[in-house]
Motif scaffolding. Structure first.
Motif, PDB file in Angstrom:
ATOM      1  N   GLY A 118      16.778   6.177  -1.435  1.00 15.51           N
ATOM      2  CA  GLY A 118      16.260   6.549  -0.124  1.00 15.51           C
ATOM      3  C   GLY A 118      15.904   5.347   0.720  1.00 15.51           C
ATOM      4  O   GLY A 118      16.563   4.319   0.685  1.00 15.51           O
ATOM      5  N   GLY A 119      14.831   5.484   1.462  1.00 13.37           N
ATOM      6  CA  GLY A 119      14.467   4.446   2.420  1.00 13.37           C
ATOM      7  C   GLY A 119      13.471   3.452   1.894  1.00 13.37           C
ATOM      8  O   GLY A 119      12.885   2.708   2.676  1.00 13.37           O
ATOM      9  N   PHE A 120      13.283   3.395   0.595  1.00 18.76           N
ATOM     10  CA  PHE A 120      12.226   2.520   0.074  1.00 18.76           C
ATOM     11  C   PHE A 120      12.463   1.065   0.448  1.00 18.76           C
ATOM     12  O   PHE A 120      11.604   0.407   1.032  1.00 18.76           O
ATOM     13  N   ALA A 121      13.653   0.575   0.127  1.00 16.54           N
ATOM     14  CA  ALA A 121      13.942  -0.837   0.397  1.00 16.54           C
ATOM     15  C   ALA A 121      13.922  -1.112   1.892  1.00 16.54           C
ATOM     16  O   ALA A 121      13.316  -2.090   2.355  1.00 16.54           O
ATOM     17  N   PHE A 122      14.570  -0.248   2.660  1.00 15.44           N
ATOM     18  CA  PHE A 122      14.609  -0.443   4.105  1.00 15.44           C
ATOM     19  C   PHE A 122      13.198  -0.448   4.678  1.00 15.44           C
ATOM     20  O   PHE A 122      12.834  -1.289   5.493  1.00 15.44           O
ATOM     21  N   GLY A 123      12.404   0.492   4.209  1.00 19.08           N
ATOM     22  CA  GLY A 123      11.020   0.578   4.694  1.00 19.08           C
ATOM     23  C   GLY A 123      10.212  -0.647   4.321  1.00 19.08           C
ATOM     24  O   GLY A 123       9.477  -1.196   5.139  1.00 19.08           O
ATOM     25  N   ALA A 124      10.368  -1.097   3.082  1.00 17.81           N
ATOM     26  CA  ALA A 124       9.576  -2.236   2.616  1.00 17.81           C
ATOM     27  C   ALA A 124       9.918  -3.500   3.386  1.00 17.81           C
ATOM     28  O   ALA A 124       9.050  -4.304   3.704  1.00 17.81           O
ATOM     29  N   VAL A 125      11.219  -3.677   3.692  1.00 19.99           N
ATOM     30  CA  VAL A 125      11.655  -4.929   4.317  1.00 19.99           C
ATOM     31  C   VAL A 125      11.499  -4.896   5.835  1.00 19.99           C
ATOM     32  O   VAL A 125      11.010  -5.852   6.438  1.00 19.99           O
ATOM     33  N   PHE A 126      11.903  -3.800   6.466  1.00 17.35           N
ATOM     34  CA  PHE A 126      11.975  -3.810   7.922  1.00 17.35           C
ATOM     35  C   PHE A 126      10.863  -3.030   8.619  1.00 17.35           C
ATOM     36  O   PHE A 126      10.595  -3.261   9.786  1.00 17.35           O
ATOM     37  N   MET A 127      10.247  -2.073   7.936  1.00 14.40           N
ATOM     38  CA  MET A 127       9.314  -1.218   8.650  1.00 14.40           C
ATOM     39  C   MET A 127       7.862  -1.494   8.285  1.00 14.40           C
ATOM     40  O   MET A 127       7.014  -1.598   9.154  1.00 14.40           O
ATOM     41  N   ALA A 128       7.598  -1.626   7.006  1.00 14.35           N
ATOM     42  CA  ALA A 128       6.221  -1.901   6.597  1.00 14.35           C
ATOM     43  C   ALA A 128       5.785  -3.267   7.123  1.00 14.35           C
ATOM     44  O   ALA A 128       4.609  -3.510   7.359  1.00 14.35           O
ATOM     45  N   THR A 129       6.760  -4.178   7.336  1.00 13.21           N
ATOM     46  CA  THR A 129       6.416  -5.540   7.752  1.00 13.21           C
ATOM     47  C   THR A 129       6.242  -5.678   9.258  1.00 13.21           C
ATOM     48  O   THR A 129       5.973  -6.780   9.724  1.00 13.21           O
ATOM     49  N   ASP A 130       6.441  -4.609  10.011  1.00 12.00           N
ATOM     50  CA  ASP A 130       6.230  -4.691  11.463  1.00 12.00           C
ATOM     51  C   ASP A 130       4.842  -5.281  11.721  1.00 12.00           C
ATOM     52  O   ASP A 130       3.831  -4.682  11.364  1.00 12.00           O
ATOM     53  N   PRO A 131       4.773  -6.477  12.322  1.00 11.66           N
ATOM     54  CA  PRO A 131       3.487  -7.160  12.405  1.00 11.66           C
ATOM     55  C   PRO A 131       2.460  -6.418  13.257  1.00 11.66           C
ATOM     56  O   PRO A 131       1.259  -6.565  13.052  1.00 11.66           O
ATOM     57  N   VAL A 132       2.948  -5.624  14.211  1.00  8.82           N
ATOM     58  CA  VAL A 132       2.001  -4.976  15.118  1.00  8.82           C
ATOM     59  C   VAL A 132       1.274  -3.827  14.429  1.00  8.82           C
ATOM     60  O   VAL A 132       0.080  -3.622  14.620  1.00  8.82           O
ATOM     61  N   THR A 133       2.025  -3.083  13.602  1.00 11.29           N
ATOM     62  CA  THR A 133       1.431  -1.863  13.049  1.00 11.29           C
ATOM     63  C   THR A 133       0.969  -2.020  11.608  1.00 11.29           C
ATOM     64  O   THR A 133       0.375  -1.114  11.049  1.00 11.29           O
ATOM     65  N   SER A 134       1.254  -3.178  10.989  1.00  6.69           N
ATOM     66  CA  SER A 134       0.785  -3.367   9.622  1.00  6.69           C
ATOM     67  C   SER A 134      -0.572  -4.065   9.662  1.00  6.69           C
ATOM     68  O   SER A 134      -1.088  -4.380  10.731  1.00  6.69           O
ATOM     69  N   ALA A 135      -1.120  -4.303   8.484  1.00  8.20           N
ATOM     70  CA  ALA A 135      -2.373  -5.043   8.437  1.00  8.20           C
ATOM     71  C   ALA A 135      -2.128  -6.451   8.969  1.00  8.20           C
ATOM     72  O   ALA A 135      -1.051  -7.006   8.796  1.00  8.20           O
ATOM     73  N   GLN A 136      -3.135  -7.031   9.612  1.00 10.37           N
ATOM     74  CA  GLN A 136      -2.927  -8.317  10.266  1.00 10.37           C
ATOM     75  C   GLN A 136      -3.592  -9.466   9.536  1.00 10.37           C
ATOM     76  O   GLN A 136      -3.307 -10.623   9.808  1.00 10.37           O
ATOM     77  N   THR A 137      -4.500  -9.157   8.644  1.00 11.15           N
ATOM     78  CA  THR A 137      -5.119 -10.219   7.869  1.00 11.15           C
ATOM     79  C   THR A 137      -4.290 -10.432   6.604  1.00 11.15           C
ATOM     80  O   THR A 137      -3.663  -9.507   6.106  1.00 11.15           O
ATOM     81  N   GLU A 138      -4.306 -11.665   6.105  1.00 11.86           N
ATOM     82  CA  GLU A 138      -3.441 -11.977   4.970  1.00 11.86           C
ATOM     83  C   GLU A 138      -3.838 -11.178   3.732  1.00 11.86           C
ATOM     84  O   GLU A 138      -2.995 -10.686   2.999  1.00 11.86           O
ATOM     85  N   CYS A 139      -5.124 -11.051   3.511  1.00 11.08           N
ATOM     86  CA  CYS A 139      -5.600 -10.269   2.374  1.00 11.08           C
ATOM     87  C   CYS A 139      -5.281  -8.790   2.597  1.00 11.08           C
ATOM     88  O   CYS A 139      -4.877  -8.075   1.677  1.00 11.08           O
ATOM     89  N   GLY A 140      -5.461  -8.347   3.840  1.00 16.73           N
ATOM     90  CA  GLY A 140      -5.169  -6.964   4.177  1.00 16.73           C
ATOM     91  C   GLY A 140      -3.716  -6.615   3.926  1.00 16.73           C
ATOM     92  O   GLY A 140      -3.390  -5.476   3.564  1.00 16.73           O
ATOM     93  N   LYS A 141      -2.822  -7.591   4.113  1.00 17.12           N
ATOM     94  CA  LYS A 141      -1.397  -7.329   3.915  1.00 17.12           C
ATOM     95  C   LYS A 141      -1.090  -6.941   2.474  1.00 17.12           C
ATOM     96  O   LYS A 141      -0.249  -6.090   2.225  1.00 17.12           O
TER      97      LYS A 141
END
Lengths: 392, 452
Positions: free
Chosen positions: A307-330
């Motif tokens: 499914g979309g696991f790899a695509f999501g992990a690489v391209f979507m979860a990493t969207d800097p605007v909508t993901s966590a912004q602190t390094e620990c939060g990431k």
């Protein structure tokens, strides 16, 4: 030399028409649009006037462009796979180019519609707010088609894109201000508004007369959710992407090539990618330990290929605007994205694709994660405070 | 080997044009100036008029709120000009030097034998006081305050920065006298930040009665703010003072000789300087006397910066050195349109990110210009500032708190611990081209009004 000539004449043209687009001039209403195009052809000649006298060579255009390059392998593979899956469906086995050409003709209209609708809205809003046009949609506009099943009607693409840009982005104030990943929002919108067109066997493979009897267009996720583990494609096929699915999501290999570029250039966070995988594995092992259905005892690594696991992990979860912004939060955010994705996938029969919902869910929680992380820094500072302070 | 504090976050921008370690003694400058705009939080009140004669150490203006703080002439001569800017704000007071230097006489004394009041008084009258900077906020120190400590960073890690070991042309007795004076000012310690990547200089090796701290790592390891944050971070309500090493020498000379001798060593550096080297000159000198350039080779427009490329101030060739600046950087202006610049592979472009192919050219130095390389945008990329920020601070959150005017949050996020120079690298690396230093100063000004 040739490039030089084009460049000079283009510069001349731009300089000659520029005054018409200045605020207050005849075409002043289109200032943002003009500026967007000018700055696409030419980096502005603006120089620093306060603060740092030199600035890093990077800008948002470069960042977004790198992202697009990273998407290209998955996109090209997806185009080919559309043709390949179709050829399987009609009981043939097309060679590379006919399959790619077939897919290109199917996918290109979706891309055109996505960009046309999204960019029109972006430009209109920039114009209205007298902002510059932000480059963010250049990436979203490409990801939206890649998340679609190939049989999606174009009007639905248009509708979903409009929804994503208007409600997902502009309502919050434009790129950088949004809470949810716009491309995923487009996908989710269609998923909930038109479920019959977004899932089921008919969605994933271009239909035609004389479908081979044995062929089913069901995705590996659908098979797995139905407990038909024997019908799930081999790990090799899953990794290479020779399976039905959303246009851009099937090939883990192509996505990995993109991931390498994103990590090498530092454009996307490797911390999020890694922790998403770790989170997924953790959930997978947890299921293994609990046991129960066939799906739950599937080896955890196989989830990463489906499914979309790899695509999501690489391209979507990493969207800097909508993901966590602190390094620990990431780290926390990524882990939970992966973990929740499998939870939704395996335990909730209504939603075979957990990645989309998991990322959207974590998008909503990312600010909370950051709040907690920043809060620990604040508490450290406050604890340091000497009690004897009397001034102020 | 004493304990070394390793700074891991940061960035050394590889610029071309390091100053060669040759000390030249140029002719006296055509003029010298003191600029009120070099000091935050003061309102200048003039003490002289054009045509007045002054000596080195005669007050040119004082702070309206704290008139005991005098800003004095670095040379003897005639007040030539009082330059005013917008809304008649005083920009600079220019003095044309005499052929022979004449000094105001103060009483030379061993600072160890003086009281705090006597030391303060002597520094205030001579013009040495403004060399003391207060943290938080980076303003001229308040003579009434009791600083928790006094910090001196004895090395500079900024791009093309002066080698302070080389620039400290003076004997250790003078430096020690300055230290003794400073020790009178604080109930705490005088702290020296020393570069651990090189052997300690002879001069610093002989300095006593101080706490020495050794640092290694990339810029901003040499920033005094970074060192304070590592040694003993500033809390709300606390005050520390900082001084530049060359000012400590001036302070030493004040007590040993009884004069305000503002001579210092200034480097010229950057790709726009024909022969980048060190110059023995005096504070506030006109920059053209130090630049032996051909006026911009091949008609390239150049930018002259008093200070370094990250925090310095733009001056024209007839402009003067900023207060305390020991570096003049000259780099090309970047007024050009680059055709599809964001698309180019970028072998020749320097970026702290790795999205240009130049990142494969390890050790290469770059000739960078003043082009913005893009346009301002909302924050999109994350984690970028954190890579160049050796503080326990979340820079983007702090900047956003300032933009939102949320005073309590600014406090919580550590605004007392930083001034512009500490966050200059954040501004440099910013993909969204946010004016970090300007925003930070706005926040600091808000805090100052709030606490006043």
């Amino acid at each position: 030399m040739h490039k030089h000539l084009i460049m000079k004449s283009l510069r001349k043209l731009i300089d000659s028409i520029k005054p018409h687009f200045e605020p207050g001039a005849k075409l002043g209403a289109f200032h943002s649009t003009f500026e967007a195009f000018e700055s696409m052809f030419f980096v502005p000649d603006k120089v620093t006037d306060r603060g740092c006298h030199i600035r890093d060579a990077i800008d948002l255009k470069r960042t977004m462009f790198t992202m697009i390059i990273a998407l290209v392998p998955a996109l090209l593979f997806g185009m080919w796979n559309v043709g390949y899956q179709h050829s399987l469906a009609i009981g043939e086995n097309w060679p590379l180019w006919p399959a790619f050409w077939f897919g290109l003709l199917k996918v290109l209209p979706i891309i055109v519609v996505s960009y046309a609708v999204g960019l029109s809205i972006e430009f209109a809003f920039a114009q209205k707010r007298k902002h510059q046009v932000n480059e963010g949609f250049l990436v979203s506009g490409l990801i939206i088609p890649m998340l679609m099943p190939v049989n999606v009607p174009l009007w639905m693409v248009a509708l979903a894109t409009a929804f994503a840009v208007l409600i997902g982005k502009e309502a919050f104030g434009g790129t950088g201000m949004n809470i949810f990943n716009p491309a995923l929002l487009a996908r989710a919108f269609l998923f909930f508004a038109y479920p019959s067109r977004m899932s089921g066997e008919a969605a994933w493979v271009v239909p035609s007369e004389g479908m081979a009897d044995a062929f089913t267009g069901a995705t590996p996720l659908a098979h797995a959710a139905a407990g038909a583990m024997d019908k799930v494609a081999s790990a090799y096929d899953l990794f290479m992407g020779f399976v039905p699915g959303s246009i851009g999501e099937t090939s883990t290999l192509a996505i990995l090539i993109g991931a390498v570029l994103l990590v090498a250039t530092g454009v996307a966070s490797w911390k999020i990618m890694l922790s998403t995988v770790v989170g997924g594995m953790a959930a997978g092992y947890l299921f293994n330990a609990v046991g129960g259905s066939a799906y739950m005892t599937m080896p955890p690594w196989q989830h990463l290929l489906m499914g979309g696991f790899a695509f999501g992990a690489v391209f979507m979860a990493t969207d800097p605007v909508t993901s966590a912004q602190t390094e620990c939060g990431k780290w926390i955010y990524g882990f939970l994205v992966g973990f929740m994705a499998l939870l939704i996938r395996v335990l909730n029969p209504a939603y075979p694709e957990g990645m989309m919902l998991s990322i959207l869910l974590m998008n909503a929680f990312a600010p909370l994660i950051d709040h907690i992380v920043v809060g620990t820094s604040i508490r450290r500072r406050m604890r340091r405070q000497p009690l004897s302070t009397t001034k102020n | 080997m004493p304990k070394v504090i390793k700074i891991r976050k940061g960035l050394n921008i590889p610029l071309v044009g390091d100053a060669e370690k040759i000390l030249v003694r140029p002719k006296p400058s055509a003029s010298y100036a003191v600029k009120p705009i070099d000091f935050w939080g003061i309102t200048p009140r003039l003490c002289v008029e054009p045509g007045d004669t002054v000596r080195a150490g005669s007050p040119l203006f004082v702070d309206k709120q704290r008139p005991q703080i005098a800003f004095t002439s670095p040379v003897s001569g005639t007040v030539a000009d009082v330059v005013r800017g917008a809304r008649r704000a005083l920009q600079e007071v220019v003095v044309i030097p005499d052929a022979e230097m004449g000094y105001e006489q103060f009483e030379a004394a061993d600072p160890a034998t003086l009281s705090r009041e006597q030391v303060v008084d002597m520094m205030l009258r001579s013009g040495l006081w403004p060399h003391l900077t207060q943290r938080p906020f980076g303003v001229v120190a308040d003579p009434e305050a009791q600083p928790k400590g006094i910090y001196i960073s004895c090395f500079d890690t900024a791009p093309l920065a002066v080698d302070i070991d080389f620039a400290l042309q003076g004997d250790d007795k003078t430096f020690q006298a300055g230290i003794e004076a400073l020790r009178k000012l604080t109930p705490g310690e005088v702290h020296l930040g020393i570069n651990a990547e090189y052997p300690e200089s002879k001069l610093l090796g002989r300095i006593k009665n101080v706490q020495k701290h050794y640092f290694s790592g990339p810029h901003p390891a040499g920033n005094v703010g970074v060192q304070i944050a590592q040694i003993d971070p500033i809390n709300k309500g606390e005050v520390v003072w900082t001084m530049r090493p060359q000012s400590v020498l001036m302070l030493g000379r004040l007590f040993l000789k009884g004069i305000y001798d503002a001579s210092l060593v200034v480097a010229t550096a950057g790709s726009g300087v024909a022969k980048p080297r060190y110059h023995q000159t005096i504070q506030g000198a006109r920059v053209d006397g130090l630049l032996d350039w051909a006026g911009g080779e091949g008609g390239i427009e150049l930018r002259i910066i008093s200070g370094n490329v990250l925090t310095g101030r733009k001056v024209d060739s007839m402009g003067h050195l900023g207060f305390g600046d020991n570096l003049i950087t000259v780099i090309p202006e970047g007024r050009y349109h680059e055709f599809f610049g964001w698309l180019a592979p970028g072998f020749g472009k320097y970026s702290a990110s790795r999205s240009f192919l130049s990142s494969l050219r390890f050790g290469k130095r770059f000739n960078l210009d003043t082009n913005y390389h893009g346009e301002a945008r909302a924050y999109v990329v994350t984690g970028q500032y954190e890579k160049v920020r050796p503080f326990d601070i979340y820079p983007v959150y702090l900047i956003k708190a300032i933009m939102a005017g949320d005073i309590e949050r600014m406090e919580q996020l550590g605004i007392y611990e930083v001034i512009e120079e500490d966050m200059a690298l954040c501004e440099y690396v910013c993909t969204s081209k946010i004016e970090v230093q300007e925003v930070l100063r706005r926040g600091i000004n808000t805090m100052m009004t709030e606490l006043a």
